[in-house]
Design an enzyme around this catalytic site. Structure first.
Site, PDB file in Angstrom:
ATOM      1  N   MET A  11      42.603  46.306  12.999  1.00 39.14           N
ATOM      2  CA  MET A  11      40.890  46.583  12.792  1.00 39.14           C
ATOM      3  C   MET A  11      40.545  47.386  11.838  1.00 39.14           C
ATOM      4  O   MET A  11      40.583  47.895  11.444  1.00 39.14           O
ATOM      5  CB  MET A  11      40.382  47.310  14.281  1.00 39.14           C
ATOM      6  CG  MET A  11      41.040  46.754  15.338  1.00 39.14           C
ATOM      7  SD  MET A  11      41.346  47.988  17.111  1.00 39.14           S
ATOM      8  CE  MET A  11      41.954  49.373  16.728  1.00 39.14           C
ATOM      9  N   CYS A  13      39.519  45.754   9.055  1.00 42.13           N
ATOM     10  CA  CYS A  13      39.345  45.312   7.914  1.00 42.13           C
ATOM     11  C   CYS A  13      39.432  44.237   7.469  1.00 42.13           C
ATOM     12  O   CYS A  13      38.721  43.768   6.383  1.00 42.13           O
ATOM     13  CB  CYS A  13      41.465  44.981   7.139  1.00 42.13           C
ATOM     14  SG  CYS A  13      41.780  43.519   8.497  1.00 42.13           S
ATOM     15  N   SER A  16      35.950  39.731  11.431  1.00 39.45           N
ATOM     16  CA  SER A  16      35.276  39.062  11.357  1.00 39.45           C
ATOM     17  C   SER A  16      34.146  38.970  10.255  1.00 39.45           C
ATOM     18  O   SER A  16      34.081  37.898  10.551  1.00 39.45           O
ATOM     19  CB  SER A  16      34.502  39.742  12.270  1.00 39.45           C
ATOM     20  OG  SER A  16      35.381  39.828  13.970  1.00 39.45           O
ATOM     21  N   GLU A  87      38.945  37.107  17.052  1.00 41.29           N
ATOM     22  CA  GLU A  87      40.018  37.459  18.144  1.00 41.29           C
ATOM     23  C   GLU A  87      40.158  36.565  18.686  1.00 41.29           C
ATOM     24  O   GLU A  87      40.932  36.478  19.875  1.00 41.29           O
ATOM     25  CB  GLU A  87      38.487  38.198  19.543  1.00 41.29           C
ATOM     26  CG  GLU A  87      37.169  39.219  18.685  1.00 41.29           C
ATOM     27  CD  GLU A  87      38.372  40.233  18.379  1.00 41.29           C
ATOM     28  OE1 GLU A  87      38.509  40.756  18.482  1.00 41.29           O
ATOM     29  OE2 GLU A  87      37.278  41.065  17.664  1.00 41.29           O
ATOM     30  N   ALA A  88      41.168  36.194  17.446  1.00 47.38           N
ATOM     31  CA  ALA A  88      42.320  34.826  18.310  1.00 47.38           C
ATOM     32  C   ALA A  88      43.706  35.357  19.226  1.00 47.38           C
ATOM     33  O   ALA A  88      44.534  34.986  19.547  1.00 47.38           O
ATOM     34  CB  ALA A  88      42.760  34.134  17.008  1.00 47.38           C
TER      35      ALA A  88
END
Length: 216
Positions: A11, A13, A16, A87-88
């Site tokens: 998270m 990094c 998105s 969010e795969a």
């Protein structure tokens, strides 16, 4: 040749942000993409970055056939030149198989972004399947940092600032959260193993040290 590429990292990094940048660059060249997401912090049908950027997306609900969705879109005259999936890690393995089929049968690049492991350091099923099937796995170069300044390698779930290691694999939260809420924090391996969060470190720093007392 079209590829299935998995961009992974902890998270915070920039996953998105990179997803949005890839979409922007291709859009600027006249290409049209389809963006899928799941349980984004900004709400259903959104792809958002912590930098404040938000765009519309298709919510990839549990049980949704991503390949069939794209085939239907194209058969109705719609256009899809590439696919972005944020969010795969939350997708089911069968949905990852569908993304691979999009690459192989529809000749589209698929760019998937996600966290590799959960707060227990266990692989998300979606991430595991991506590692198994992806043409490339790219680790993001923007390093998230633990509170100690070391490179963050693990995701921790917190409640009231204290790290927890039990519970459902998926509980939506963020690194920016109110005290007492379920939240997440990135830690180096050492502090994840010791369950030392930033709140715990601050509390320890505020505790008075016991110094040796000499009678001399």
């Amino acid at each position: 040749m079209p590829e299935l590429v998995f961009f992974s990292g902890t998270m915070d990094c920039g996953k998105s942000t990179l997803a949005l940048q890839i979409g922007h660059n291709r859009s600027a060249r006249g290409l049209q993409g389809v963006i899928f997401t799941r349980d984004d912090r900004a709400g259903e049908g959104k792809l958002s970055s912590r930098l404040g950027l938000v765009t519309e997306a298709v919510e990839a609900d549990e049980g949704m056939d991503l390949y069939a969705y794209l085939v239907d879109r194209i058969s109705r005259g719609g256009r899809a030149d590439y696919v972005i999936v944020d969010e795969a890690q939350f997708l089911a393995p069968v949905q990852i198989d569908q993304l691979a089929r999009v690459v192989d049968d529809l000749d589209m690049d698929v760019f998937a972004f996600g966290i590799t492991t959960d707060f227990r350091t266990k692989l998300f099923p979606g991430s595991q399947r991506l590692i198994e099937l992806a043409d490339r796995v790219e680790t993001l170069q923007v390093e998230a940092l633990c509170w100690c300044g070391a490179r963050a390698t693990h995701n921790a779930r917190t409640v009231g600032g204290e790290m927890v290691v039990e519970g459902a694999q998926v509980v939506v939260g963020d690194v920016n959260h109110q005290a007492g809420e379920v939240g997440y924090e990135v830690l180096c391996r050492r502090h994840h193993q010791r369950r030392t969060t930033s709140a715990g470190a601050r509390a320890g720093a505020l505790s008075p040290d016991v110094l040796p007392v000499s009678s001399a």
